[in-house]
Scaffold this active site. Structure first.
Site, mmCIF file in Angstrom:
data_model
loop_
_atom_site.group_PDB
_atom_site.id
_atom_site.type_symbol
_atom_site.label_atom_id
_atom_site.label_comp_id
_atom_site.label_asym_id
_atom_site.label_seq_id
_atom_site.Cartn_x
_atom_site.Cartn_y
_atom_site.Cartn_z
ATOM 1 N N ASN A 147 -12.273 96.237 0.948
ATOM 2 C CA ASN A 147 -11.348 95.198 0.512
ATOM 3 C C ASN A 147 -9.903 95.698 0.634
ATOM 4 O O ASN A 147 -9.668 96.881 0.881
ATOM 5 C CB ASN A 147 -11.649 94.819 -0.944
ATOM 6 C CG ASN A 147 -11.346 93.345 -1.222
ATOM 7 O OD1 ASN A 147 -10.547 92.716 -0.510
ATOM 8 N ND2 ASN A 147 -11.945 92.816 -2.255
ATOM 9 N N PHE A 148 -8.968 94.792 0.444
ATOM 10 C CA PHE A 148 -7.533 95.101 0.400
ATOM 11 C C PHE A 148 -7.015 95.780 1.671
ATOM 12 O O PHE A 148 -6.204 96.692 1.614
ATOM 13 C CB PHE A 148 -7.193 95.929 -0.862
ATOM 14 C CG PHE A 148 -7.628 95.233 -2.119
ATOM 15 C CD1 PHE A 148 -7.036 94.041 -2.506
ATOM 16 C CD2 PHE A 148 -8.666 95.744 -2.902
ATOM 17 C CE1 PHE A 148 -7.458 93.371 -3.650
ATOM 18 C CE2 PHE A 148 -9.089 95.080 -4.049
ATOM 19 C CZ PHE A 148 -8.484 93.898 -4.423
ATOM 20 N N LEU A 149 -7.500 95.305 2.818
ATOM 21 C CA LEU A 149 -6.888 95.693 4.093
ATOM 22 C C LEU A 149 -5.551 94.960 4.172
ATOM 23 O O LEU A 149 -5.515 93.724 4.140
ATOM 24 C CB LEU A 149 -7.797 95.272 5.257
ATOM 25 C CG LEU A 149 -7.143 95.204 6.637
ATOM 26 C CD1 LEU A 149 -6.681 96.581 7.095
ATOM 27 C CD2 LEU A 149 -8.119 94.610 7.656
ATOM 28 N N CYS A 150 -4.480 95.714 4.231
ATOM 29 C CA CYS A 150 -3.154 95.084 4.230
ATOM 30 C C CYS A 150 -2.153 95.942 4.997
ATOM 31 O O CYS A 150 -2.128 97.163 4.847
ATOM 32 C CB CYS A 150 -2.694 94.902 2.782
ATOM 33 S SG CYS A 150 -1.102 94.071 2.658
ATOM 34 N N TYR A 177 -12.518 91.153 21.994
ATOM 35 C CA TYR A 177 -12.355 91.959 20.778
ATOM 36 C C TYR A 177 -12.278 93.425 21.184
ATOM 37 O O TYR A 177 -13.279 94.137 21.178
ATOM 38 C CB TYR A 177 -13.528 91.733 19.819
ATOM 39 C CG TYR A 177 -13.521 90.359 19.193
ATOM 40 C CD1 TYR A 177 -12.792 90.120 18.021
ATOM 41 C CD2 TYR A 177 -14.227 89.306 19.751
ATOM 42 C CE1 TYR A 177 -12.774 88.859 17.438
ATOM 43 C CE2 TYR A 177 -14.213 88.045 19.178
ATOM 44 C CZ TYR A 177 -13.484 87.830 18.024
ATOM 45 O OH TYR A 177 -13.468 86.589 17.453
ATOM 46 N N LYS A 178 -11.074 93.829 21.577
ATOM 47 C CA LYS A 178 -10.908 95.175 22.151
ATOM 48 C C LYS A 178 -11.384 96.276 21.208
ATOM 49 O O LYS A 178 -11.964 97.278 21.641
ATOM 50 C CB LYS A 178 -9.437 95.413 22.513
ATOM 51 C CG LYS A 178 -8.968 94.594 23.703
ATOM 52 C CD LYS A 178 -9.390 95.266 25.014
ATOM 53 C CE LYS A 178 -9.069 94.415 26.228
ATOM 54 N NZ LYS A 178 -10.156 93.497 26.622
ATOM 55 N N PHE A 179 -11.120 96.112 19.933
ATOM 56 C CA PHE A 179 -11.553 97.136 18.979
ATOM 57 C C PHE A 179 -13.003 96.916 18.547
ATOM 58 O O PHE A 179 -13.838 97.815 18.652
ATOM 59 C CB PHE A 179 -10.636 97.154 17.751
ATOM 60 C CG PHE A 179 -11.212 97.924 16.591
ATOM 61 C CD1 PHE A 179 -11.440 99.295 16.701
ATOM 62 C CD2 PHE A 179 -11.551 97.278 15.407
ATOM 63 C CE1 PHE A 179 -11.986 100.015 15.626
ATOM 64 C CE2 PHE A 179 -12.096 98.001 14.336
ATOM 65 C CZ PHE A 179 -12.308 99.364 14.448
ATOM 66 N N TRP A 180 -13.284 95.683 18.110
ATOM 67 C CA TRP A 180 -14.593 95.452 17.503
ATOM 68 C C TRP A 180 -15.749 95.668 18.487
ATOM 69 O O TRP A 180 -16.855 96.005 18.090
ATOM 70 C CB TRP A 180 -14.645 94.063 16.848
ATOM 71 C CG TRP A 180 -13.974 94.131 15.500
ATOM 72 C CD1 TRP A 180 -12.764 93.617 15.149
ATOM 73 C CD2 TRP A 180 -14.475 94.814 14.340
ATOM 74 N NE1 TRP A 180 -12.476 93.931 13.838
ATOM 75 C CE2 TRP A 180 -13.507 94.670 13.321
ATOM 76 C CE3 TRP A 180 -15.640 95.534 14.046
ATOM 77 C CZ2 TRP A 180 -13.666 95.213 12.041
ATOM 78 C CZ3 TRP A 180 -15.799 96.075 12.774
ATOM 79 C CH2 TRP A 180 -14.823 95.918 11.787
ATOM 80 N N SER A 196 0.713 93.688 14.280
ATOM 81 C CA SER A 196 0.439 93.612 15.727
ATOM 82 C C SER A 196 0.690 94.924 16.456
ATOM 83 O O SER A 196 1.026 94.933 17.640
ATOM 84 C CB SER A 196 1.263 92.497 16.393
ATOM 85 O OG SER A 196 0.987 91.280 15.767
ATOM 86 N N LEU A 229 -14.584 90.115 -4.028
ATOM 87 C CA LEU A 229 -13.320 89.749 -4.679
ATOM 88 C C LEU A 229 -12.206 89.484 -3.672
ATOM 89 O O LEU A 229 -12.162 90.112 -2.636
ATOM 90 C CB LEU A 229 -12.899 90.897 -5.606
ATOM 91 C CG LEU A 229 -13.970 91.306 -6.614
ATOM 92 C CD1 LEU A 229 -13.543 92.553 -7.366
ATOM 93 C CD2 LEU A 229 -14.252 90.174 -7.595
ATOM 94 N N THR A 238 -15.735 90.808 3.843
ATOM 95 C CA THR A 238 -15.562 89.389 4.150
ATOM 96 C C THR A 238 -14.193 89.191 4.789
ATOM 97 O O THR A 238 -13.284 89.990 4.576
ATOM 98 C CB THR A 238 -15.620 88.509 2.880
ATOM 99 O OG1 THR A 238 -14.657 88.996 1.941
ATOM 100 C CG2 THR A 238 -16.983 88.490 2.256
ATOM 101 N N ARG A 276 -1.686 97.356 16.297
ATOM 102 C CA ARG A 276 -3.030 97.946 16.380
ATOM 103 C C ARG A 276 -3.269 99.018 15.314
ATOM 104 O O ARG A 276 -3.989 99.997 15.542
ATOM 105 C CB ARG A 276 -3.301 98.533 17.775
ATOM 106 C CG ARG A 276 -2.959 97.629 18.942
ATOM 107 C CD ARG A 276 -3.824 96.428 19.071
ATOM 108 N NE ARG A 276 -5.254 96.691 19.147
ATOM 109 C CZ ARG A 276 -6.167 95.707 19.129
ATOM 110 N NH1 ARG A 276 -5.797 94.448 19.031
ATOM 111 N NH2 ARG A 276 -7.446 96.003 19.189
ATOM 112 N N LEU A 277 -2.644 98.808 14.145
ATOM 113 C CA LEU A 277 -2.865 99.746 13.039
ATOM 114 C C LEU A 277 -4.210 99.469 12.346
ATOM 115 O O LEU A 277 -4.854 100.380 11.824
ATOM 116 C CB LEU A 277 -1.700 99.615 12.046
ATOM 117 C CG LEU A 277 -1.614 100.605 10.888
ATOM 118 C CD1 LEU A 277 -1.721 102.042 11.366
ATOM 119 C CD2 LEU A 277 -0.306 100.416 10.118
#
Ligand SMILES: CC(C)(COP(=O)(O)OP(=O)(O)OC[C@H]1O[C@@H](n2cnc3c(N)ncnc32)[C@H](O)[C@@H]1OP(=O)(O)O)[C@@H](O)C(=O)NCCC(=O)NCCS
Length: 491
Positions: free
Chosen positions: A212-215, A81-84, A222, A491, A248, A224-225
């Site tokens: 929420n609403f990560l899109c 998990y390079k970012f996390w 892909s 939600l 979540t 890495r945004l």
């Protein structure tokens, strides 16, 4: 079987034979698990597919689902998990640690006052969702690019009224509605949003952002945004003095505080079958499935009626007491209860939330309440149906929960939830979805909810606490002994 929720943790109506209680994981389930668990995938890479599946079947499903099954090799898990791995989140191998609290103390003085630069050709935006054009832009992005199932059959279709409701709750901040635009065309191509609230984690009350609403637009995937978006909303939250978040996801990231499973109760079985959401179980017929899922036309709980403005105080009182029975729960103010639960008729606006209370005929006290919200999905490229209307079980509470009599609680919930199904059917929903959180294991199977094939993982950002139960056992089935963990519905 697929449903957009597979990616956010949900799935089909009828449990397939191989997913039935006591049985092993299906090959499809194994593949899905590997897709959502990078660490495991690495571990099993190079192994013959059948051997890998066999190895997986022997592992503890609950651990598999939370990414904890890889034993003493967690260094490597985190490394994938390079970012996390750079973020203040618990590592997989810390999961059993009991000591709770913030992971990193943030010095507001040291928080950057400016965002990171984006890749060439893109710029940051703050969305003004009170402006209908900007709300429409977010709706467009989500409607065509948000969560789909693995087979691209269904995609979430949050209505504009829903976005308004979800993103402008009491205390909302415009700065937390983050967008990315193409510099030239100004087209909105990515989003990540948050609203403020308070949660209790094992009696510690903390101010958090609900993310929420990560899109991200399909053409920008892909690249890495995602890490850039997460860092930007984190920066904006830090600048407002909020140092923790709750979110979540259907994917496994370091490290879930809990994992719940989705269950689906067909209300219009034939439509669900036609769109490929429900399957015809072997040995059954369409007519039998329709009869099996038939519901009475009237509710049976005496005193059940739609929630009104005058009920807000009583509902808040009951919800607060009920919520405190769960290790992870949301602390609701009166304003929040009014916002989240009370439907207010407005011309041109779709109804988002349905709430009902039970009023005792003699004392006029509110003894129970139950609510659900509307989240449609687009049925992608179907000749007959273009959407599926799903009711999601939202917050509820009952005085019976405080009697310490689990049998009585179960009976009460069976009646209340069956009535919720009837009311949802009347409101023309096709399916009723619920997770294994709250006291839901007490009624899901008896009320003919079918097991989904996805999980919903709960995460806390910059906060560590020992994992809490998600209402399922090591076979990933609802278990009354695994309740008392998750009391937050996102939600
Ligand atoms: C989820 C989504 C934003 C990921 O974008 P992407 O282009 O695939 O991934 P990126 O290259 O930008 O970033 C990859 C990083 O984001 C992380 N990531 C992926 N999905 C994530 C999620 N839902 N939440 C948090 N982090 C996530 C990955 O783990 C990876 O980090 P790592 O190296 O530490 O493992 C994108 O697929 C999307 O918009 N999907 C549809 C909507 C959706 O599923 N939203 C999430 C709802 S929970």
């Amino acid at each position: 079987m697929s449903d957009p929720k597979d990616n956010k943790g949900k799935a089909p109506e009828a449990p397939k034979a191989e997913d039935a209680p006591g049985n092993k994981l299906s090959t499809k389930a194994v593949e899905a698990l590997l897709e959502s668990n990078a660490a495991l995938k690495n571990e099993l890479a190079g192994m013959d597919k059948d051997k890998a599946a066999e190895a997986l079947r022997k592992m503890d499903i609950a651990e598999l689902l939370t990414g904890l099954a890889v034993g003493g090799k967690n260094q490597k898990d985190m490394a994938s998990y390079k970012f996390w791995q750079t973020q203040p989140v618990p590592r997989f191998d810390e999961a059993a640690n009991d000591a709770g609290g913030p992971i990193k103390i943030i010095d507001p003085e040291k928080v950057s006052k400016t965002p990171d630069t984006l890749i060439e050709g893109f710029e940051w935006a703050t969305l003004d969702l009170t402006n209908d054009d900007e709300l429409q832009e977010l709706w467009d992005l989500l409607t065509y690019h948000y969560v789909e199932d693995d087979n691209a059959m269904f995609r979430f279709r949050y209505s504009k009224s829903f976005l308004h409701w979800a993103l402008m709750s009491p205390g909302w901040k415009k700065e937390w509605h983050v967008g990315v635009r193409a510099t030239k065309s100004k087209k909105l191509v990515a989003s990540i949003c948050g609203v403020p609230t308070e949660v209790r984690v094992r009696d510690q009350k903390i101010k958090v952002t609900e993310i929420n609403f990560l899109c991200i637009h399909k053409k920008l995937r892909s690249k890495r945004l995602t890490p850039v978006l997460i860092k930007e909303i984190t920066r904006r939250c830090y600048l407002s003095g909020i140092y923790q978040a709750v979110y979540t996801a259907g994917v496994v990231l370091p490290t879930p505080v809990s994992s719940c499973r989705y269950y689906h109760r067909p209300l219009d079985w034939l439509k669900l079958y036609e769109i490929g959401f429900s399957h015809l179980p072997r040995g059954s017929t369409k007519a039998r499935q329709i009869t099996k899922n038939h519901l009475p036309s009237t509710t049976s709980t005496p005193g059940l009626r739609a929630m009104e403005a005058k009920d807000v105080n009583a509902v808040q009182d009951l919800l607060e007491r009920y919520s405190k029975r769960f290790a992870l729960n949301q602390a609701f103010t009166r304003e929040e209860v009014e916002h989240w639960l009370l439907h207010k008729e407005e011309a041109g606006k779709e109804q988002v939330v349905w709430s009902y209370v039970v009023e005792d005929a003699e004392t006029h006290k509110i003894t129970d309440f139950v609510s659900f919200y509307n989240l449609e999905s687009t049925v992608i490229q179907h000749p007959k149906h273009d959407n599926v209307r799903a009711a999601y079980l939202y917050y509820y509470g009952t005085e019976t929960a405080f009697t310490q009599d689990q049998k009585a609680l179960k009976e009460r919930l069976l009646m209340l939830m069956n009535d919720a199904l009837i009311l949802a059917k009347k409101a023309k929903f096709d399916v009723f979805n619920a997770l294994t959180l709250h006291d839901n294991p007490l009624f899901l199977e008896q009320l003919k909810f079918g097991a989904g094939d996805g999980q919903l993982h709960y995460y806390l950002y910059n906060y560590r606490t020992a994992p809490v139960p998600g209402g399922v056992n090591d076979k990933n089935l609802p278990d009354e002994k695994k309740m008392g963990g998750v009391g937050i519905v996102m939600l």
